[in-house]
Design an enzyme around this catalytic site. Structure first.
Site, mmCIF file in Angstrom:
data_model
loop_
_atom_site.group_PDB
_atom_site.id
_atom_site.type_symbol
_atom_site.label_atom_id
_atom_site.label_comp_id
_atom_site.label_asym_id
_atom_site.label_seq_id
_atom_site.Cartn_x
_atom_site.Cartn_y
_atom_site.Cartn_z
ATOM 1 N N ARG A 177 28.643 104.778 36.538
ATOM 2 C CA ARG A 177 27.985 106.264 38.010
ATOM 3 C C ARG A 177 27.876 107.367 37.831
ATOM 4 O O ARG A 177 27.509 107.506 37.007
ATOM 5 C CB ARG A 177 30.387 106.818 37.232
ATOM 6 C CG ARG A 177 31.014 105.270 36.927
ATOM 7 C CD ARG A 177 31.852 104.486 38.028
ATOM 8 N NE ARG A 177 32.790 103.386 37.524
ATOM 9 C CZ ARG A 177 34.003 103.544 38.099
ATOM 10 N NH1 ARG A 177 34.421 104.319 37.991
ATOM 11 N NH2 ARG A 177 34.811 102.896 37.487
ATOM 12 N N GLU A 189 27.858 109.691 39.098
ATOM 13 C CA GLU A 189 29.116 110.840 38.996
ATOM 14 C C GLU A 189 28.450 112.009 40.116
ATOM 15 O O GLU A 189 27.177 112.483 39.312
ATOM 16 C CB GLU A 189 29.724 111.330 38.397
ATOM 17 C CG GLU A 189 30.532 109.743 37.942
ATOM 18 C CD GLU A 189 31.768 109.569 38.232
ATOM 19 O OE1 GLU A 189 31.936 110.235 40.106
ATOM 20 O OE2 GLU A 189 32.565 108.573 38.032
ATOM 21 N N ARG A 200 35.687 115.678 33.299
ATOM 22 C CA ARG A 200 36.593 113.678 32.666
ATOM 23 C C ARG A 200 35.246 113.378 32.991
ATOM 24 O O ARG A 200 35.771 111.977 33.089
ATOM 25 C CB ARG A 200 37.535 113.870 33.050
ATOM 26 C CG ARG A 200 37.760 113.902 35.050
ATOM 27 C CD ARG A 200 38.847 113.892 35.597
ATOM 28 N NE ARG A 200 39.254 114.326 37.079
ATOM 29 C CZ ARG A 200 39.883 113.587 37.546
ATOM 30 N NH1 ARG A 200 40.529 112.945 37.139
ATOM 31 N NH2 ARG A 200 39.794 113.880 38.738
ATOM 32 N N HIS A 201 34.351 113.470 33.523
ATOM 33 C CA HIS A 201 33.677 112.250 34.663
ATOM 34 C C HIS A 201 32.092 112.634 33.581
ATOM 35 O O HIS A 201 31.516 113.776 33.711
ATOM 36 C CB HIS A 201 32.919 112.611 36.038
ATOM 37 C CG HIS A 201 34.150 111.967 36.675
ATOM 38 N ND1 HIS A 201 35.062 113.761 37.199
ATOM 39 C CD2 HIS A 201 34.722 111.018 36.960
ATOM 40 C CE1 HIS A 201 36.027 112.665 38.315
ATOM 41 N NE2 HIS A 201 35.537 111.573 38.290
ATOM 42 N N GLU A 261 43.768 111.100 34.560
ATOM 43 C CA GLU A 261 43.863 109.662 34.417
ATOM 44 C C GLU A 261 43.484 109.133 33.591
ATOM 45 O O GLU A 261 41.846 108.873 33.664
ATOM 46 C CB GLU A 261 43.236 109.611 36.106
ATOM 47 C CG GLU A 261 42.886 107.702 36.258
ATOM 48 C CD GLU A 261 41.703 108.013 38.059
ATOM 49 O OE1 GLU A 261 42.231 108.394 38.449
ATOM 50 O OE2 GLU A 261 41.367 106.599 37.162
ATOM 51 N N SER A 300 43.385 103.049 35.349
ATOM 52 C CA SER A 300 44.076 102.405 36.658
ATOM 53 C C SER A 300 43.915 100.799 36.742
ATOM 54 O O SER A 300 43.436 100.679 36.264
ATOM 55 C CB SER A 300 43.052 103.300 37.522
ATOM 56 O OG SER A 300 41.852 102.659 38.264
ATOM 57 N N ARG A 304 38.133 109.487 28.064
ATOM 58 C CA ARG A 304 39.772 110.362 28.181
ATOM 59 C C ARG A 304 41.047 110.366 27.677
ATOM 60 O O ARG A 304 41.193 111.315 27.456
ATOM 61 C CB ARG A 304 39.466 110.001 29.667
ATOM 62 C CG ARG A 304 38.679 110.009 30.824
ATOM 63 C CD ARG A 304 39.222 109.740 31.961
ATOM 64 N NE ARG A 304 38.570 110.037 33.515
ATOM 65 C CZ ARG A 304 38.494 110.088 34.691
ATOM 66 N NH1 ARG A 304 39.550 109.483 34.792
ATOM 67 N NH2 ARG A 304 37.346 110.015 34.982
HETATM 68 P P1 AMO Z 1 38.123 102.582 37.292
HETATM 69 O O1 AMO Z 1 37.446 103.432 38.583
HETATM 70 O O2 AMO Z 1 39.307 104.094 38.517
HETATM 71 O O3 AMO Z 1 39.201 101.664 38.380
HETATM 72 O O4 AMO Z 1 37.924 103.243 36.271
HETATM 73 C C1 AMO Z 1 39.310 102.888 35.359
HETATM 74 C C2 AMO Z 1 38.952 104.242 34.222
HETATM 75 O O5 AMO Z 1 37.404 104.383 34.139
HETATM 76 C C3 AMO Z 1 37.369 105.996 33.117
HETATM 77 N N1 AMO Z 1 36.803 106.530 34.540
HETATM 78 C C4 AMO Z 1 35.496 107.280 33.694
HETATM 79 N N2 AMO Z 1 35.744 108.040 32.462
HETATM 80 C C5 AMO Z 1 34.602 108.519 32.291
HETATM 81 N N3 AMO Z 1 33.521 109.111 33.748
HETATM 82 C C6 AMO Z 1 33.830 108.547 34.569
HETATM 83 N N4 AMO Z 1 32.359 108.858 35.440
HETATM 84 C C7 AMO Z 1 34.815 107.231 35.021
HETATM 85 N N5 AMO Z 1 34.823 106.812 36.076
HETATM 86 C C8 AMO Z 1 36.432 105.844 35.267
HETATM 87 C C9 AMO Z 1 38.979 106.852 33.833
HETATM 88 C C10 AMO Z 1 39.993 105.715 35.367
HETATM 89 O O6 AMO Z 1 41.055 105.779 34.413
HETATM 90 N N6 AMO Z 1 37.502 98.575 38.550
HETATM 91 C C11 AMO Z 1 38.807 99.285 38.272
HETATM 92 C C12 AMO Z 1 39.650 99.538 37.206
HETATM 93 C C13 AMO Z 1 40.712 98.135 37.317
HETATM 94 O O7 AMO Z 1 41.304 97.489 38.582
HETATM 95 O O8 AMO Z 1 40.888 97.399 36.333
HETATM 96 C C14 AMO Z 1 38.493 100.331 37.912
HETATM 97 O O9 AMO Z 1 37.156 100.804 37.477
HETATM 98 O O10 AMO Z 1 39.099 106.767 32.701
#
Ligand code: AMO
Length: 430
Positions: A210, A212, A218-219, A353, A356, A404
């Site tokens: 990502r 970000e 947490r990202h 979170e 999800s 996380r």
């Molecule tokens: P989502 O975008 O909520 O859902 O991501 C799912 C989980 O991935 C982790 N996460 C991250 N951890 C660290 N850094 C980040 N930048 C980051 N982005 C996300 C989190 C988050 O809850 N496709 C959907 C899931 C689904 O519907 O099955 C998805 O990617 O723990």
């Protein structure tokens, strides 16, 4: 001779140990050093006239963090760590360490986070830092065990993709021969396409990317996503049931297999009590607003709001809970809408979170309509949409951030602590 780890030494026997020089003490006729390996520490004692002169000389030339192998007799010693010492008859320096050392490895002197990550290989010599990765390893092993015993098939889907599933803002573009491509944000589209295959239950543990833009605790730009998808569900509840059994299994396993490690880090965890609490998005917004936060219906929870909600829920006895039924307008096109709300959830642990997901839209025409409403071009998703035209069961799933989970389990302030070589907007090396 076979290598022995420091934790396996037996008094009265010969041993060959391999590791790093942690500390050296020179008291003239008595020289000793502490050797550190993966399992702990062992004292190597060289007393003049008790060991060959060459050995005494070798010890006096050692420097901190040199990489050495030592052969000798294991003896009882009340003052040495672990109650044992080795009287060496052979010492080999495999590799000298330059001086001064770039960072401290003992944890006694605090080094800034950036510097620690610049020299991560050395930071990892700190036993506490290593322990984090042992726990992470166990958590992942337990997840795999759970999925395998629950009828899931492990799959690996492409990391290089033609279209993103989680919105354009966080896509990393790349040139794929003469075409534009992207690093995957999630295996979302592929795990769903596999629901049209008849495999019924799949899981994938792999990297997700990502771009970000901002910094939070947490990202990161690259993380390990544990994804699962289940076909023939009656509702999202089937996914939540699976997910809560999964975290229960992982916590039981970590508590059993990592007692020493948890103690070392001072981490206190308990096995989640099932069923986990479910609260709706609407209720959650009310609770957060009640604490003076400015969130409006239709906003996603930011870090601060998630923390506040976590505090309220903790007071009510829930360090784990699901927030369900998010507004459909803030959910991606693949989540099944139900009027203004949607069949979606976040799983929260200690105010963050960690996963999800939801029930998916499996009706081809509805999905095309939603894509257009969300400003997406369905023709770019033809490879995915095709899977919904020739018979696909209703299905749902989860994306779970393993870093996380471990971060929250161990009470670590920043997610980077749980990643060997973190990727952030500022960091591409090491
Ligand atoms: P989502 O975008 O909520 O859902 O991501 C799912 C989980 O991935 C982790 N996460 C991250 N951890 C660290 N850094 C980040 N930048 C980051 N982005 C996300 C989190 C988050 O809850 N496709 C959907 C899931 C689904 O519907 O099955 C998805 O990617 O723990």
């Amino acid at each position: 001779m076979e290598r022995t780890y420091s934790g396996e030494l037996k008094t009265g026997s010969k041993a060959l140990v391999k590791g790093w020089v942690e500390k050296i003490r020179d008291l003239g006729g008595l020289k000793f050093f502490i050797l550190r390996d993966r399992e702990g520490l062992v004292q190597i004692t060289a007393k003049r006239n008790s060991v060959p002169a060459g050995i005494v000389k070798a010890v006096s030339k050692l420097g901190r963090e040199d990489c050495v192998t030592v052969q000798g007799l294991v003896k009882k010693s009340s003052q040495a760590p672990g109650g044992m010492e080795i009287i060496p008859d052979k010492i080999d320096v495999v590799s000298k360490a330059a001086s001064p050392l770039p960072i401290e490895t003992s944890g006694k002197i605090q080094t800034g986070m950036d510097k620690r990550f610049d020299y991560r290989f050395m930071d990892l010599r700190n036993p506490k830092v290593q322990t984090i990765f042992r726990i992470r390893d166990t958590a992942l092993t337990k997840m795999r065990e759970f999925f395998e015993s629950d009828g899931f098939v492990e799959v690996h889907t492409p990391v290089i993709q033609a279209a993103g599933a989680e919105g354009g803002a966080t896509l990393f573009p790349l040139i794929y021969y003469k075409q534009e491509a992207f690093l995957r944000q999630s295996p979302q589209l592929y795990k769903q396409m596999l629901m049209a295959s008849g495999l019924d239950r799949v899981y994938e543990i792999g990297p997700a990317f990502r771009a970000e833009k901002f910094h939070t605790r947490r990202h990161v730009s690259e993380f390990i996503s544990v994804d699962a998808e289940m076909a023939w569900i009656d509702s999202q509840e089937d996914v939540l049931n699976m997910l809560e059994r999964m975290v229960e299994y992982v916590f039981k396993g970590v508590l059993k297999d990592c007692k020493k490690e948890l103690e070392e880090l001072g981490a206190k965890i308990t096995i989640p009590k099932l069923p986990l609490k479910r609260i709706t998005y609407d209720e959650a917004v009310k609770l957060v607003k009640g604490k003076g936060m400015k969130i409006k219906w239709g906003d996603d929870f930011m870090d601060a709001e998630e923390r506040v909600l976590g505090e309220v829920m903790k007071k009510r006895g829930h360090e784990w809970y699901f927030v369900v039924r998010f507004p459909s307008k803030i959910k991606p096109f693949y989540i099944m809408a139900d009027g203004k709300h949607s069949h979606s959830y976040d799983m929260i642990y200690r105010g963050m979170e960690i996963a999800s997901g939801g029930q998916r839209e499996h009706r081809h025409d509805v999905m095309v309509k939603v894509m257009k409403e969300k400003g997406l071009d369905p023709s770019k998703f033809k490879f995915y949409l095709d899977a919904f035209r020739f018979g696909v069961p209703c299905h749902g799933g989860v994306g779970f951030g393993v870093e996380r989970l471990v971060q929250q389990m161990l009470g670590l302030e920043n997610i980077k602590e749980v990643i060997m070589f973190p990727r952030t907007p500022e960091r591409l090396v090491p």
